[in-house]
Design an enzyme around this catalytic site. Structure first.
Site, PDB file in Angstrom:
ATOM      1  N   ARG A 119      15.455 -16.683  28.377  1.00 53.62           N
ATOM      2  CA  ARG A 119      16.886 -16.353  28.344  1.00 53.62           C
ATOM      3  C   ARG A 119      17.059 -14.954  27.776  1.00 53.62           C
ATOM      4  NH1 ARG A 119      21.124 -17.570  23.946  1.00 53.62           N
ATOM      5  NH2 ARG A 119      22.947 -16.721  24.991  1.00 53.62           N
TER       6      ARG A 119
ATOM      7  N   HIS B  46      26.371 -10.584  25.603  1.00 54.02           N
ATOM      8  CA  HIS B  46      25.868 -10.943  24.268  1.00 54.02           C
ATOM      9  C   HIS B  46      26.326  -9.826  23.318  1.00 54.02           C
ATOM     10  CE1 HIS B  46      22.638 -13.520  22.131  1.00 54.02           C
ATOM     11  NE2 HIS B  46      23.241 -12.822  21.203  1.00 54.02           N
TER      12      HIS B  46
ATOM     13  N   GLU C 256      28.244 -17.214  22.394  1.00 56.89           N
ATOM     14  CA  GLU C 256      28.945 -17.433  21.122  1.00 56.89           C
ATOM     15  C   GLU C 256      30.262 -16.672  21.001  1.00 56.89           C
ATOM     16  OE1 GLU C 256      26.349 -16.672  17.827  1.00 56.89           O
ATOM     17  OE2 GLU C 256      25.002 -18.288  18.347  1.00 56.89           O
TER      18      GLU C 256
ATOM     19  N   ASN D 236      24.043 -23.083  20.826  1.00 57.38           N
ATOM     20  CA  ASN D 236      23.275 -22.301  19.851  1.00 57.38           C
ATOM     21  C   ASN D 236      23.520 -22.927  18.497  1.00 57.38           C
ATOM     22  OD1 ASN D 236      22.725 -20.541  21.907  1.00 57.38           O
ATOM     23  ND2 ASN D 236      23.678 -18.758  20.962  1.00 57.38           N
TER      24      ASN D 236
ATOM     25  N   TYR E 257      21.732 -23.569  14.301  1.00 55.41           N
ATOM     26  CA  TYR E 257      20.680 -23.183  13.366  1.00 55.41           C
ATOM     27  C   TYR E 257      20.556 -24.069  12.144  1.00 55.41           C
ATOM     28  CZ  TYR E 257      19.974 -18.954  16.084  1.00 55.41           C
ATOM     29  OH  TYR E 257      19.668 -18.096  17.100  1.00 55.41           O
TER      30      TYR E 257
ATOM     31  N   GLU F 163      19.748 -21.540  21.916  1.00 55.89           N
ATOM     32  CA  GLU F 163      19.193 -20.795  20.771  1.00 55.89           C
ATOM     33  C   GLU F 163      18.987 -21.735  19.604  1.00 55.89           C
ATOM     34  OE1 GLU F 163      21.224 -17.365  19.087  1.00 55.89           O
ATOM     35  OE2 GLU F 163      21.514 -16.549  21.093  1.00 55.89           O
TER      36      GLU F 163
END
Ligand code: GAL
Length: 496
Positions: free
Chosen positions: A89, A135, A182, A323, A325, A396
């Site tokens: 990606r 992005h 995002e 995405n 984390y 992500e």
């Protein structure tokens, strides 16, 4: 060489749990890796301007060279291949393709050729390209012309023309498109907090312009409307012959009540998920409108959809691009009954690393906000699936690890990145478990292929499975052990 014996590990029962056509690989973003910021006709982006403004980047670095991926992609693709991936990606730099960005502005054939060559190189290596149109790097000319996304009337047609150009030139070979990366982080970091481009915020000590109370919500709205137009454009004019899929990627970490037994904390945690995730996910994948909790706090500062816009936006993504984390413990910041300041843009929250009974959200990384919290990831996958019921593409996920700020060649245990291996082992394991429980997950992209330029953090956050010597002329790459770990783990998990 097989190093990890998953058949005799807790993961034995996960063998073959991921679908045969599961996509896995790494994600990157043009401004973070390409370099070549002003060569072969590329126009400046808002991030180029930020990087060249003193005081904006923690280590005063620029992304002028970054990882020099623009120069070395023919070496990077085989390196990636050696990591065992079947997908990659990456994002396109709008101002490399249309230097001034606008719908009447000229196209830069050298920029088109770069991406076209990269796509060919990937396909020859049997690596499926997943391409992100945006992005975070707006062409600077559009910022100067009309303040880009603050002026949807002018911005939307410019973005639509850029997207059309990309589908037309690359869509014969690219079958997986992501419009925005995002939109929430883009809107909040650039227009509320102000640390990201275009550095707008109400904080007058740091930033000259901006209004934290209104602009992030306008910018979010503009992204949704332009995303939806591009989605329908692709479906009408390109999908019939190109047969690809297209969607949007949303950011979102898990939020857990600080005190699990407190109804107020439970409400705060739900509100956190709504402000961070449902802000975009409800309009696209759910009700077609913003969540009630946002309307209640923001009132008319949150734009409204017309009936026609709702129709356009709702259902405008073939998948849920995720995405994620980490996870946080949350509770109310301002007590009930007291006014929440208009600058609040996260849903009136206070965040904690440890909850009311002393449980930590997870092991620390090299990045303050990021801890290893696979338990939250498992809950997030369930929450997204239950609320929206669309196939999930994890686009992500990854971590930094301490002790990687050394000079080359990286000696000792630097390349043996145990912290990152443990992170991937736990998170990817949760993907496999969720699939076994019936959640439809179709991809996993680790963040990231190379240590890179981490936006306003410069080179101080190393997220890669490849250690990069930023001091060297050729930005020498050194594989970390996590790259080998993931290769073997996915080999174990994907059905043959
Ligand atoms: C995401 C972003 C990436 C990368 C990552 C790590 O929000 O899309 O570009 O910066 O965070 O912080």
């Amino acid at each position: 060489m097989v190093e990890f014996d998953f058949d005799n590990a807790p993961e034995a029962g996960l063998k073959g749990s991921l679908r045969k056509d599961f996509f896995w690989g790494y994600a990157t973003a043009a401004p973070q890796i390409e370099g070549a910021w002003n060569v072969d006709g590329k126009g400046p982006s808002t991030w180029d301007v930020l990087a060249h403004t003193p005081g904006r980047v923690i280590d005063a670095s620029t992304a002028d060279d970054a990882c020099r991926s623009y120069d070395f992609f023919r070496e990077d693709v085989p390196l990636m291949k050696s990591y065992g991936v079947n997908a990659y990606r990456f994002s396109l730099s709008w101002s490399r393709i249309i230097p001034l960005g606008g719908k009447e502005d000229p196209v830069n054939e050298a920029g088109i050729k770069f991406y076209s060559d990269l796509i060919d190189e990937l396909l020859e290596a049997n690596i499926t390209p997943f391409v992100t149109l945006f992005h975070w790097d707006v062409p600077q000319a559009l910022e100067e012309r009309y303040k880009s996304m603050l002026d949807p009337e002018q911005y939307v047609p410019d973005f639509v023309r850029y997207a059309r150009m990309c589908f037309g030139r690359f869509g014969d070979r690219v079958k997986h498109w992501i419009t925005y990366n995002e939109p929430g982080v883009y809107a909040l970091a650039g227009y509320a907090g102000g640390a990201h481009a275009p550095n707008r915020s109400s904080d007058r000590e740091k930033y000259e312009e901006g209004d934290t109370s209104t602009e992030p919500w306008i910018v979010g709205h503009t992204q949704l409307l332009s995303h939806a137009q591009v989605y329908h454009l692709y479906k009408a004019d390109f999908a019939p012959t190109q047969h690809g899929t297209i969607g949007i990627t949303l950011s979102g970490n898990w939020s857990e009540p600080y005190d699990a037994s407190s109804p107020a904390d439970q409400r705060a945690a739900t509100r956190a998920l709504e402000f961070e995730i449902a802000w975009f996910a409800d309009p696209v994948h759910g009700t077609g409108d913003y969540p009630d909790a946002m309307r209640a706090q923001l009132g008319t500062r949150l734009p409204a959809f017309t009936a026609a816009e709702k129709k356009l936006v709702r259902g405008s993504s073939d998948f849920y691009g995720m995405n994620t984390y980490t996870a946080f413990f949350v509770r109310d910041k301002v007590p009930p009954g007291q006014p929440v300041p208009p600058e609040d843009h996260k849903g009136n929250l206070a965040w904690f690393d440890v909850n009311s009974v002393g449980v930590s959200r997870g092991a620390e990384s090299d990045t303050e906000w990021l801890r290893t919290s696979p338990w939250g990831f498992a809950k997030l996958l369930r929450w997204v699936w239950d609320r929206y019921r669309v196939p999930i593409y994890v686009t992500e996920n990854g971590t930094t690890a301490r002790g990687e700020h050394v000079s080359a060649p990286p000696g000792g245990d630097v390349l043996n990145d145990v912290h990152r291996i443990e992170f991937f082992r736990a998170y990817v394991g949760e993907v496999a478990k969720a699939v076994q429980q019936g959640i439809d997950i179709r991809s996993y992209f680790g963040w990231t292929f190379l240590d890179n330029w981490e936006w306003a953090k410069g080179y101080t956050d190393r997220f890669g499975v490849t250690w990069v010597d930023f001091e060297s002329e050729d930005k020498t790459r050194y594989p970390k052990r996590s790259a080998a770990f993931n290769r073997e783990f996915f080999e174990h998990l994907i059905a043959h």
